[in-house]
Design a protein around this motif. Structure first.
Motif, PDB file in Angstrom:
ATOM      1  N   ALA A   1       0.843  -1.202   0.000  1.00 52.51           N
ATOM      2  CA  ALA A   1       0.000   0.000   0.000  1.00 52.51           C
ATOM      3  C   ALA A   1       0.877   1.250   0.000  1.00 52.51           C
ATOM      4  O   ALA A   1       0.599   2.222  -0.716  1.00 52.51           O
ATOM      5  N   GLN A   2       1.942   1.230   0.777  1.00 54.24           N
ATOM      6  CA  GLN A   2       2.832   2.388   0.834  1.00 54.24           C
ATOM      7  C   GLN A   2       3.579   2.570  -0.489  1.00 54.24           C
ATOM      8  O   GLN A   2       3.719   3.688  -0.986  1.00 54.24           O
ATOM      9  N   ALA A   3       4.074   1.452  -1.040  1.00 56.09           N
ATOM     10  CA  ALA A   3       4.815   1.540  -2.307  1.00 56.09           C
ATOM     11  C   ALA A   3       3.907   2.088  -3.403  1.00 56.09           C
ATOM     12  O   ALA A   3       4.318   2.913  -4.218  1.00 56.09           O
ATOM     13  N   MET A   4       2.649   1.652  -3.387  1.00 58.47           N
ATOM     14  CA  MET A   4       1.695   2.102  -4.406  1.00 58.47           C
ATOM     15  C   MET A   4       1.470   3.605  -4.328  1.00 58.47           C
ATOM     16  O   MET A   4       1.202   4.272  -5.310  1.00 58.47           O
TER      17      MET A   4
ATOM     18  N   THR B   1       3.880   7.541   7.363  1.00 59.71           N
ATOM     19  CA  THR B   1       3.054   7.022   6.263  1.00 59.71           C
ATOM     20  C   THR B   1       1.717   7.766   6.194  1.00 59.71           C
ATOM     21  O   THR B   1       1.210   8.251   7.205  1.00 59.71           O
ATOM     22  N   HIS B   2       1.181   7.835   4.974  1.00 60.08           N
ATOM     23  CA  HIS B   2      -0.144   8.443   4.806  1.00 60.08           C
ATOM     24  C   HIS B   2      -1.153   7.430   4.279  1.00 60.08           C
ATOM     25  O   HIS B   2      -2.228   7.817   3.840  1.00 60.08           O
ATOM     26  N   VAL B   3      -0.817   6.167   4.328  1.00 62.07           N
ATOM     27  CA  VAL B   3      -1.793   5.183   3.836  1.00 62.07           C
ATOM     28  C   VAL B   3      -2.858   4.932   4.900  1.00 62.07           C
ATOM     29  O   VAL B   3      -2.610   5.025   6.105  1.00 62.07           O
ATOM     30  N   THR B   4      -4.035   4.613   4.428  1.00 60.64           N
ATOM     31  CA  THR B   4      -5.136   4.339   5.347  1.00 60.64           C
ATOM     32  C   THR B   4      -5.273   2.826   5.535  1.00 60.64           C
ATOM     33  O   THR B   4      -4.764   2.044   4.719  1.00 60.64           O
ATOM     34  N   GLN B   5      -5.988   2.455   6.583  1.00 58.53           N
ATOM     35  CA  GLN B   5      -6.219   1.031   6.834  1.00 58.53           C
ATOM     36  C   GLN B   5      -6.980   0.394   5.675  1.00 58.53           C
ATOM     37  O   GLN B   5      -6.716  -0.747   5.297  1.00 58.53           O
ATOM     38  N   GLU B   6      -7.890   1.157   5.079  1.00 56.26           N
ATOM     39  CA  GLU B   6      -8.657   0.627   3.937  1.00 56.26           C
ATOM     40  C   GLU B   6      -7.715   0.301   2.776  1.00 56.26           C
ATOM     41  O   GLU B   6      -7.870  -0.716   2.105  1.00 56.26           O
ATOM     42  N   GLU B   7      -6.762   1.191   2.548  1.00 53.85           N
ATOM     43  CA  GLU B   7      -5.796   0.958   1.455  1.00 53.85           C
ATOM     44  C   GLU B   7      -4.943  -0.281   1.748  1.00 53.85           C
ATOM     45  O   GLU B   7      -4.634  -1.054   0.845  1.00 53.85           O
ATOM     46  N   ILE B   8      -4.608  -0.466   2.999  1.00 55.69           N
ATOM     47  CA  ILE B   8      -3.817  -1.649   3.378  1.00 55.69           C
ATOM     48  C   ILE B   8      -4.662  -2.910   3.189  1.00 55.69           C
ATOM     49  O   ILE B   8      -4.210  -3.900   2.602  1.00 55.69           O
ATOM     50  N   ASP B   9      -5.912  -2.847   3.676  1.00 58.64           N
ATOM     51  CA  ASP B   9      -6.795  -4.020   3.582  1.00 58.64           C
ATOM     52  C   ASP B   9      -7.040  -4.451   2.141  1.00 58.64           C
ATOM     53  O   ASP B   9      -7.290  -5.625   1.874  1.00 58.64           O
ATOM     54  N   ALA B  10      -6.975  -3.485   1.213  1.00 58.08           N
ATOM     55  CA  ALA B  10      -7.271  -3.789  -0.191  1.00 58.08           C
ATOM     56  C   ALA B  10      -6.134  -4.557  -0.885  1.00 58.08           C
ATOM     57  O   ALA B  10      -6.304  -5.068  -1.988  1.00 58.08           O
ATOM     58  N   MET B  11      -4.986  -4.622  -0.246  1.00 58.41           N
ATOM     59  CA  MET B  11      -3.823  -5.280  -0.876  1.00 58.41           C
ATOM     60  C   MET B  11      -3.863  -6.794  -0.684  1.00 58.41           C
ATOM     61  O   MET B  11      -4.384  -7.283   0.319  1.00 58.41           O
ATOM     62  N   SER B  12      -3.254  -7.516  -1.623  1.00 59.36           N
ATOM     63  CA  SER B  12      -3.127  -8.967  -1.435  1.00 59.36           C
ATOM     64  C   SER B  12      -1.848  -9.229  -0.631  1.00 59.36           C
ATOM     65  O   SER B  12      -0.911  -8.433  -0.689  1.00 59.36           O
ATOM     66  N   PRO B  13      -1.839 -10.323   0.122  1.00 55.68           N
ATOM     67  CA  PRO B  13      -0.673 -10.571   0.987  1.00 55.68           C
ATOM     68  C   PRO B  13       0.471 -11.283   0.268  1.00 55.68           C
ATOM     69  O   PRO B  13       1.271 -11.960   0.892  1.00 55.68           O
ATOM     70  N   GLU B  14       0.525 -11.135  -1.049  1.00 51.31           N
ATOM     71  CA  GLU B  14       1.573 -11.818  -1.829  1.00 51.31           C
ATOM     72  C   GLU B  14       2.641 -10.817  -2.254  1.00 51.31           C
ATOM     73  O   GLU B  14       2.332  -9.703  -2.638  1.00 51.31           O
ATOM     74  N   MET B  15       3.860 -11.248  -2.192  1.00 53.38           N
ATOM     75  CA  MET B  15       5.001 -10.445  -2.654  1.00 53.38           C
ATOM     76  C   MET B  15       5.921 -11.372  -3.412  1.00 53.38           C
ATOM     77  O   MET B  15       5.917 -12.577  -3.145  1.00 53.38           O
ATOM     78  N   PRO B  16       6.751 -10.817  -4.317  1.00 53.44           N
ATOM     79  CA  PRO B  16       7.783 -11.674  -4.874  1.00 53.44           C
ATOM     80  C   PRO B  16       8.531 -12.335  -3.715  1.00 53.44           C
ATOM     81  O   PRO B  16       8.852 -11.676  -2.735  1.00 53.44           O
TER      82      PRO B  16
END
Ligand SMILES: Cc1cc2nc3c(=O)[nH]c(=O)nc-3n(C[C@H](O)[C@H](O)[C@H](O)COP(=O)(O)O)c2cc1C
Length: 221
Positions: free
Chosen positions: A72-75, A87-102
């Motif tokens: 969410a932060q990188a985005m 950080t300025h990301v919100t919890q909603e923005e974090i929740d919207a991310m998938s928990p997968e990373m390279p």
């Protein structure tokens, strides 16, 4: 292999062929990595060889919330988990991310996986009283971690390290019985890369080295 070639081609290998990385080879990798330097030569490292796939899945699960926040932060164009900028990301923005990373998804199936810890009781931290996050203690563990990747490259394998787990260190320490004074430095996945990269993108020397002053003229040899 030639030392310079190893240094120039040890890329972040996350995708591996099914080729086994046997214990004898892994032992040889650690046997060479152990010549890494550390402050006072106190060698505070410990390596847990993660053979249990279920355990690896549990560790990947522990990284999931951190991965979501990182993404969410990188985005948003932030440096994730910066100690300098809030950080300025919100919890909603974090929740919207998938928990997968390279790499997080490859961890469970990597031919070998290691957890590296360091005993903080053996580490000098000259910068601990400064008003910033400590950097110096890492100097007594990451040369060792990187030596593992370099030694793997020399054996025809490759690897990647990840530090995401540190954000959930207490849970990971409890799961693996890691002693109080040890900190989690990184997880390392190792295997034969599906594709061996040979041209890594790095800044040239005269972009980051200057003479006599931060704003001195570029050091160009
Ligand atoms: C401290 C540190 C943490 C890293 N964490 C991850 C990670 O969590 N996942 C991952 O896939 N790569 C991770 N990497 C690998 C970097 O992404 C990689 O070194 C960088 O992108 C350069 O890639 P290259 O060597 O293939 O050119 C990490 C590297 C370092 C040094």
């Amino acid at each position: 292999m030639d030392t310079f070639e190893v240094m120039r081609t040890a890329f972040a290998a996350r995708d591996y062929t099914p080729r086994e990385l046997d214990d004898a080879t892994l032992y040889r990798i650690l046997e060479h990595a152990r010549f890494a330097p550390s402050g006072g030569n106190r060698q505070g490292w410990h390596v847990i060889v993660l053979k249990d796939r279920h355990l690896r899945h549990q560790l990947a699960d522990l990284m999931a919330p951190t991965i979501k926040q990182y993404k969410a932060q990188a985005m948003k164009g932030e440096t994730p988990f910066s100690s300098v900028h809030a950080t300025h990301v919100t919890q909603e923005e974090i929740d919207a991310m998938s928990p997968e990373m390279p790499f997080s998804s490859q961890l469970a199936d990597a031919p070998a996986a290691l957890l590296v810890t360091v005993d903080l009781a053996k580490v000098t931290a000259f910068d601990q009283s400064l008003d910033r996050v400590a950097v110096v203690p890492g100097a007594s563990i990451y040369p060792f971690a990187w030596n593992i990747i370099l030694a793997a490259r020399n054996e025809g394998f490759g690897g990647v390290l990840t530090t995401f787990l540190a954000n959930h260190e207490p849970e990971a320490k409890a799961l693996l019985g890691i002693p109080e004074t040890h900190a989690i430095a990184c997880l390392i996945g190792l295997g034969e890369p599906v594709k061996q990269l040979t041209k890594l993108k790095r800044r040239p020397v005269d972009e980051f080295a200057t003479v006599d002053h931060w704003q001195g003229h570029p050091f160009n040899g």
